[in-house]
Scaffold this motif. Structure first.
Motif, PDB file in Angstrom:
ATOM      1  N   TYR A 566      10.043  17.868   2.032  1.00 38.08           N
ATOM      2  CA  TYR A 566      10.932  17.781   0.867  1.00 38.08           C
ATOM      3  C   TYR A 566      10.226  18.115  -0.447  1.00 38.08           C
ATOM      4  O   TYR A 566      10.442  19.165  -1.010  1.00 38.08           O
ATOM      5  CB  TYR A 566      11.611  16.414   0.779  1.00 38.08           C
ATOM      6  CG  TYR A 566      12.647  16.195   1.856  1.00 38.08           C
ATOM      7  CD1 TYR A 566      13.980  16.526   1.636  1.00 38.08           C
ATOM      8  CD2 TYR A 566      12.294  15.695   3.103  1.00 38.08           C
ATOM      9  CE1 TYR A 566      14.937  16.336   2.623  1.00 38.08           C
ATOM     10  CE2 TYR A 566      13.236  15.518   4.099  1.00 38.08           C
ATOM     11  CZ  TYR A 566      14.559  15.840   3.864  1.00 38.08           C
ATOM     12  OH  TYR A 566      15.496  15.670   4.845  1.00 38.08           O
ATOM     13  N   TRP A 567       9.411  17.228  -1.017  1.00 31.36           N
ATOM     14  CA  TRP A 567       8.722  17.545  -2.270  1.00 31.36           C
ATOM     15  C   TRP A 567       7.351  16.879  -2.265  1.00 31.36           C
ATOM     16  O   TRP A 567       7.042  16.021  -1.442  1.00 31.36           O
ATOM     17  CB  TRP A 567       9.539  17.140  -3.495  1.00 31.36           C
ATOM     18  CG  TRP A 567       9.785  15.669  -3.641  1.00 31.36           C
ATOM     19  CD1 TRP A 567       9.008  14.758  -4.290  1.00 31.36           C
ATOM     20  CD2 TRP A 567      10.903  14.932  -3.136  1.00 31.36           C
ATOM     21  NE1 TRP A 567       9.559  13.510  -4.221  1.00 31.36           N
ATOM     22  CE2 TRP A 567      10.733  13.579  -3.514  1.00 31.36           C
ATOM     23  CE3 TRP A 567      12.049  15.278  -2.395  1.00 31.36           C
ATOM     24  CZ2 TRP A 567      11.640  12.586  -3.187  1.00 31.36           C
ATOM     25  CZ3 TRP A 567      12.949  14.275  -2.073  1.00 31.36           C
ATOM     26  CH2 TRP A 567      12.741  12.952  -2.470  1.00 31.36           C
ATOM     27  N   GLY A 568       6.509  17.312  -3.241  1.00 26.12           N
ATOM     28  CA  GLY A 568       5.089  16.991  -3.197  1.00 26.12           C
ATOM     29  C   GLY A 568       4.731  15.528  -3.103  1.00 26.12           C
ATOM     30  O   GLY A 568       3.888  15.130  -2.296  1.00 26.12           O
ATOM     31  N   SER A 569       5.349  14.697  -3.928  1.00 22.94           N
ATOM     32  CA  SER A 569       4.944  13.286  -3.967  1.00 22.94           C
ATOM     33  C   SER A 569       5.584  12.451  -2.866  1.00 22.94           C
ATOM     34  O   SER A 569       5.191  11.315  -2.645  1.00 22.94           O
ATOM     35  CB  SER A 569       5.291  12.689  -5.333  1.00 22.94           C
ATOM     36  OG  SER A 569       6.688  12.768  -5.570  1.00 22.94           O
ATOM     37  N   ARG A 570       6.557  13.019  -2.153  1.00 20.32           N
ATOM     38  CA  ARG A 570       7.252  12.208  -1.159  1.00 20.32           C
ATOM     39  C   ARG A 570       6.376  11.897   0.049  1.00 20.32           C
ATOM     40  O   ARG A 570       6.232  10.750   0.445  1.00 20.32           O
ATOM     41  CB  ARG A 570       8.535  12.906  -0.692  1.00 20.32           C
ATOM     42  CG  ARG A 570       9.352  12.003   0.234  1.00 20.32           C
ATOM     43  CD  ARG A 570      10.643  12.634   0.681  1.00 20.32           C
ATOM     44  NE  ARG A 570      11.452  11.665   1.418  1.00 20.32           N
ATOM     45  CZ  ARG A 570      12.569  11.977   2.064  1.00 20.32           C
ATOM     46  NH1 ARG A 570      13.007  13.211   2.041  1.00 20.32           N
ATOM     47  NH2 ARG A 570      13.243  11.051   2.712  1.00 20.32           N
ATOM     48  N   PHE A 571       5.745  12.909   0.642  1.00 22.40           N
ATOM     49  CA  PHE A 571       4.867  12.693   1.788  1.00 22.40           C
ATOM     50  C   PHE A 571       3.412  13.028   1.457  1.00 22.40           C
ATOM     51  O   PHE A 571       2.525  12.195   1.581  1.00 22.40           O
ATOM     52  CB  PHE A 571       5.332  13.521   2.989  1.00 22.40           C
ATOM     53  CG  PHE A 571       6.465  12.905   3.757  1.00 22.40           C
ATOM     54  CD1 PHE A 571       6.222  11.949   4.736  1.00 22.40           C
ATOM     55  CD2 PHE A 571       7.771  13.272   3.502  1.00 22.40           C
ATOM     56  CE1 PHE A 571       7.260  11.370   5.449  1.00 22.40           C
ATOM     57  CE2 PHE A 571       8.824  12.705   4.208  1.00 22.40           C
ATOM     58  CZ  PHE A 571       8.567  11.735   5.183  1.00 22.40           C
ATOM     59  N   ALA A 572       3.174  14.274   1.027  1.00 22.98           N
ATOM     60  CA  ALA A 572       1.794  14.736   0.845  1.00 22.98           C
ATOM     61  C   ALA A 572       1.062  13.924  -0.212  1.00 22.98           C
ATOM     62  O   ALA A 572      -0.121  13.585  -0.044  1.00 22.98           O
ATOM     63  CB  ALA A 572       1.786  16.217   0.471  1.00 22.98           C
ATOM     64  N   GLY A 573       1.718  13.599  -1.317  1.00 19.56           N
ATOM     65  CA  GLY A 573       1.069  12.836  -2.375  1.00 19.56           C
ATOM     66  C   GLY A 573       0.643  11.452  -1.927  1.00 19.56           C
ATOM     67  O   GLY A 573      -0.456  10.981  -2.239  1.00 19.56           O
ATOM     68  N   LYS A 574       1.508  10.788  -1.196  1.00 18.28           N
ATOM     69  CA  LYS A 574       1.174   9.450  -0.684  1.00 18.28           C
ATOM     70  C   LYS A 574      -0.021   9.527   0.266  1.00 18.28           C
ATOM     71  O   LYS A 574      -0.953   8.700   0.204  1.00 18.28           O
ATOM     72  CB  LYS A 574       2.385   8.848   0.036  1.00 18.28           C
ATOM     73  CG  LYS A 574       3.573   8.514  -0.862  1.00 18.28           C
ATOM     74  CD  LYS A 574       4.702   7.894  -0.042  1.00 18.28           C
ATOM     75  CE  LYS A 574       5.889   7.502  -0.915  1.00 18.28           C
ATOM     76  NZ  LYS A 574       6.635   8.666  -1.434  1.00 18.28           N
ATOM     77  N   ILE A 575       0.014  10.508   1.153  1.00 18.26           N
ATOM     78  CA  ILE A 575      -1.079  10.657   2.123  1.00 18.26           C
ATOM     79  C   ILE A 575      -2.398  10.935   1.414  1.00 18.26           C
ATOM     80  O   ILE A 575      -3.436  10.358   1.757  1.00 18.26           O
ATOM     81  CB  ILE A 575      -0.737  11.775   3.133  1.00 18.26           C
ATOM     82  CG1 ILE A 575       0.414  11.327   4.044  1.00 18.26           C
ATOM     83  CG2 ILE A 575      -1.959  12.148   3.971  1.00 18.26           C
ATOM     84  CD1 ILE A 575       0.963  12.433   4.934  1.00 18.26           C
ATOM     85  N   ALA A 576      -2.373  11.806   0.406  1.00 16.06           N
ATOM     86  CA  ALA A 576      -3.600  12.139  -0.318  1.00 16.06           C
ATOM     87  C   ALA A 576      -4.181  10.915  -1.012  1.00 16.06           C
ATOM     88  O   ALA A 576      -5.397  10.659  -0.953  1.00 16.06           O
ATOM     89  CB  ALA A 576      -3.329  13.240  -1.340  1.00 16.06           C
ATOM     90  N   SER A 577      -3.343  10.137  -1.686  1.00 17.41           N
ATOM     91  CA  SER A 577      -3.830   8.928  -2.367  1.00 17.41           C
ATOM     92  C   SER A 577      -4.432   7.937  -1.382  1.00 17.41           C
ATOM     93  O   SER A 577      -5.473   7.321  -1.647  1.00 17.41           O
ATOM     94  CB  SER A 577      -2.681   8.264  -3.139  1.00 17.41           C
ATOM     95  OG  SER A 577      -2.314   9.045  -4.255  1.00 17.41           O
ATOM     96  N   LEU A 578      -3.795   7.782  -0.242  1.00 17.29           N
ATOM     97  CA  LEU A 578      -4.306   6.853   0.781  1.00 17.29           C
ATOM     98  C   LEU A 578      -5.639   7.333   1.350  1.00 17.29           C
ATOM     99  O   LEU A 578      -6.557   6.533   1.559  1.00 17.29           O
ATOM    100  CB  LEU A 578      -3.273   6.699   1.897  1.00 17.29           C
ATOM    101  CG  LEU A 578      -2.003   5.919   1.543  1.00 17.29           C
ATOM    102  CD1 LEU A 578      -0.945   6.091   2.620  1.00 17.29           C
ATOM    103  CD2 LEU A 578      -2.320   4.432   1.350  1.00 17.29           C
ATOM    104  N   MET A 579      -5.750   8.634   1.615  1.00 15.44           N
ATOM    105  CA  MET A 579      -7.002   9.184   2.150  1.00 15.44           C
ATOM    106  C   MET A 579      -8.144   9.009   1.152  1.00 15.44           C
ATOM    107  O   MET A 579      -9.274   8.670   1.527  1.00 15.44           O
ATOM    108  CB  MET A 579      -6.821  10.663   2.490  1.00 15.44           C
ATOM    109  CG  MET A 579      -5.915  10.961   3.672  1.00 15.44           C
ATOM    110  SD  MET A 579      -6.692  10.614   5.276  1.00 15.44           S
ATOM    111  CE  MET A 579      -7.785  12.029   5.428  1.00 15.44           C
ATOM    112  N   ILE A 580      -7.857   9.248  -0.122  1.00 14.64           N
ATOM    113  CA  ILE A 580      -8.884   9.090  -1.153  1.00 14.64           C
ATOM    114  C   ILE A 580      -9.344   7.642  -1.233  1.00 14.64           C
ATOM    115  O   ILE A 580     -10.548   7.352  -1.291  1.00 14.64           O
ATOM    116  CB  ILE A 580      -8.350   9.582  -2.512  1.00 14.64           C
ATOM    117  CG1 ILE A 580      -8.250  11.111  -2.503  1.00 14.64           C
ATOM    118  CG2 ILE A 580      -9.240   9.107  -3.662  1.00 14.64           C
ATOM    119  CD1 ILE A 580      -7.527  11.690  -3.699  1.00 14.64           C
ATOM    120  N   GLU A 581      -8.398   6.708  -1.231  1.00 13.39           N
ATOM    121  CA  GLU A 581      -8.775   5.291  -1.305  1.00 13.39           C
ATOM    122  C   GLU A 581      -9.556   4.865  -0.072  1.00 13.39           C
ATOM    123  O   GLU A 581     -10.545   4.129  -0.166  1.00 13.39           O
ATOM    124  CB  GLU A 581      -7.539   4.409  -1.476  1.00 13.39           C
ATOM    125  CG  GLU A 581      -7.915   2.935  -1.628  1.00 13.39           C
ATOM    126  CD  GLU A 581      -6.742   2.029  -1.902  1.00 13.39           C
ATOM    127  OE1 GLU A 581      -6.945   0.985  -2.543  1.00 13.39           O
ATOM    128  OE2 GLU A 581      -5.618   2.339  -1.454  1.00 13.39           O
TER     129      GLU A 581
END
Length: 641
Positions: A566-581
């Motif tokens: 769908y859009w950037g922050s819906r799936f990919a953004g959440k995953i990226a933030s979690l991976m970074i943390e």
């Protein structure tokens, strides 16, 4: 005279005999190829294959004993085939097929009859091998994966074929070779070197002992252990987050270019491609053309990069001096040219400077910047070439040169492309304005975008991404330790980095912030088309996110693609933030994001049939495959985040 002639004849004959004996016993012995002598049996002693460890010393790949039933077709004597087939758990037709194939390959050379016997089957068969002349058992080792993750990283072993044997004579029929991943990339280092014993045979083809008392026998040389750059805990977490989704994640350490995680979803357990069931399991996955578990999306999939690409246009604009950080451009829900809207956009304040243009991901802002870059030069083709060279300096549009066997180039167009497409001098920047926002002809792989954002985090340079960290008793290729510089001056990166930082502070990723970590990121939504029955068909957009953290001296750079997300922050953004943390802190505090990702699947999205209702986009007949989420504004053309 007769005496002299007789003496001369005897002398000549004697010299001929002496010379012939010398030739046979000394000269030809030195040039005697033992491997081609059918009177000498070759028995190979396979070495221990090198172990594979992750960056923290965790063992990922070890070895386990395996037993192959070998045979030499010409030496096989009549036998009780029913008993033999019963012991090997095969039928008589299978016996005939294997025998005939091996005989056709070579009646004199050893071939594998059945590979990878278990310990139990070996124990039963060993007691009765004396009954089956021409057959013998050869011990070797198979891989033992100490993990269920990273199949695309670790790869697998498979039997060599005739083409490989012809190109690499080291291998013989039945030998194993790395087929994918690390196993393929570092095959020469991991495999070691086979030892060999030469057994003399008599004229009845019976073994009579070591040839020349074993003077030509060699011992096996074990393979070297390697340490790869993958963080197995981060890899495992990434695969968990991508469960029930399709796409790829690449995480890189910017200061070294080492790949921290390389996730391709859906994936599989690497142990499925070990042992006697390998062929069956491989075939099943190979013909799964829907989910494609053998297709490494992190390296091979080429997607429109979408809005993350905008930051490169900002950098090129600054480098070319066609825009300043204070220049502002207006946005009326899209970019207009001669009264016609070329791209759509979402609602946000207007006009915008560069910082807010990045933070709010404004399409209109970057279309204006892109036009200024191309139109700086009298000839648009020249402007395109300048733009293209800047973009390619970040590693896009070509193979990065990493140490994995597979990859895709992506695509960055240049002036020649559009001259060929439209005709020389018959086009302008508005013809390819979609390049401004990462659509149009631009394509990139996840690893290319991860490398791009690593270069931004480093303020202008990157190290070639690589999977190797250490080789036992050896050094890694200096290509991976030499920095590569972009065409953008260092001072031009700071305003762009600040804009990416503000994506988290006041922009499209504000609710993805992680306490205690300064993250710089960029959301992205890429339109997704395919052809169904020859008609251009729109599917649900891809969700894209790139980021690095911390803001200064970053430890991780990441790119996430989620197909139909769908859009950037819906799936990919959440995953990226979690991976970074997960990587920086070692644990998760944003459990709300984690719970959401783990509880949401896209399997239903992938299973949706197209509606069959046609509509038009930019004059092209299009079929909408999946409903567009109500929270996304109506699409007429390219939509921002």
């Amino acid at each position: 005279m007769r005496k002299i002639l007789l003496f001369a004849s005897i002398t000549i004959v004697g010299l001929i005999f002496i010379f012939r004996l010398f030739y046979l016993q000394v000269y030809t012995a030195q040039n005697h190829n033992l491997f081609e002598d059918n009177a000498i049996k070759k028995v190979y002693d396979y070495p221990k294959r090198g172990f594979v460890y992750d960056r923290n010393g965790e063992l990922l790949v070890a070895n386990q004993p395996s037993y192959d039933v070998m045979f030499i077709p010409r030496e096989v004597k009549p036998l009780d085939t029913l008993e033999f087939c019963s012991l090997l758990k095969i039928d008589k037709n299978r016996f005939k097929d294997i025998y005939q194939k091996a005989y056709h390959y070579s009646p004199w050379l050893p071939s594998v009859f059945i590979a990878h016997l278990s310990k139990e089957d070996y124990a039963v068969l060993q007691e009765k091998m004396r009954k089956f002349e021409g057959f013998y058992i050869q011990k070797r080792s198979l891989r033992l994966y100490q993990t269920t993750i990273g199949a695309n990283v670790l790869g697998d072993l498979g039997e060599v074929n005739n083409a490989i044997i012809k190109e690499h004579p080291y291998y013989k029929m039945g030998d194993l070779i790395g087929k994918q991943g690390v196993e393929a990339s570092y095959e020469d280092i991991l495999r070691g070197k086979k030892g060999v014993k030469f057994i003399q045979k008599d004229r009845f083809n019976r073994d009579i002992g070591p040839y020349k008392d074993g003077v030509y026998d060699t011992l096996p040389e074990p393979g070297k252990d390697i340490t790869i750059s993958i963080d197995s805990k981060l890899q495992e977490f990434g695969e968990l987050l991508m469960k029930h989704k399709r796409g790829g994640i690449i995480a890189i350490e910017p200061s070294s270019g080492e790949i921290l995680a390389m996730v391709s979803a859906p994936s599989y357990n690497p142990n499925l491609l070990v042992g006697r069931n390998r062929s069956k399991n491989y075939t099943k996955m190979h013909y799964d053309t829907i989910s494609k578990p053998l297709y490494d999306r992190s390296l091979l999939a080429q997607y429109p990069p979408g809005s993350p690409f905008k930051v490169l246009n900002a950098l090129v604009g600054l480098q070319e001096g066609v825009v300043t950080t204070d220049d502002k451009f207006s946005c009326r829900m899209g970019y207009y040219y001669n009264g016609r809207r070329l791209t759509g956009c979402h609602s946000h304040p207007s006009p915008l400077s560069m910082n807010d243009g990045i933070a709010q991901s404004c399409n209109s802002y970057f279309c204006n910047v892109y036009r200024r870059i191309i139109e700086k030069y009298d000839d648009p083709a020249k402007g395109m070439n300048v733009w293209s060279n800047h973009i390619k300096s970040f590693g896009l549009g070509n193979y990065l040169g990493y140490d994995l066997k597979i990859g895709s180039k992506g695509y960055i167009p240049d002036g020649a492309f559009y001259d060929k497409w439209y005709g020389k001098g018959r086009w302008s920047s508005t013809y390819n304005i979609s390049n401004a926002i990462g659509q149009g002809e631009v394509l990139a792989t996840p690893i290319q975008l991860a490398n791009m954002v690593a270069a931004i985090g480093n303020r202008g340079y990157f190290y070639t991404p690589h999977i190797i960290k250490n080789i036992e008793g050896d050094t890694i290729d200096e290509n991976y330790t030499t920095p590569k510089y972009t065409t953008i001056d260092k001072e031009n990166f700071e305003p762009v980095v600040q804009g990416m930082f503000d994506v988290y502070n006041k922009g499209t990723a504000t609710y993805l912030r992680v306490p205690g970590i300064d993250i710089c990121g960029k959301t992205g939504t890429a339109e997704n088309y395919t052809k169904i029955d020859g008609v251009k068909t729109q599917l649900t957009d891809h969700s894209i996110f790139v980021a690095f953290a911390p803001k200064d001296n970053p430890k991780i750079a990441i790119a996430v693609f989620v197909e139909n997300g769908y859009w950037g922050s819906r799936f990919a953004g959440k995953i990226a933030s979690l991976m970074i943390e997960k990587y920086i802190k070692g644990h998760i505090t944003r459990t709300d994001l984690e719970d959401w990702i783990l509880s949401h699947s896209l399997e239903d999205e992938y299973a949706k049939p197209y509606s069959g209702k046609p509509f038009k986009i930019n004059g092209e007949t299009t079929l909408q495959v999946t409903p567009i989420d109500k929270s996304i504004k109506s699409k007429i053309s390219n939509l921002s985040d």
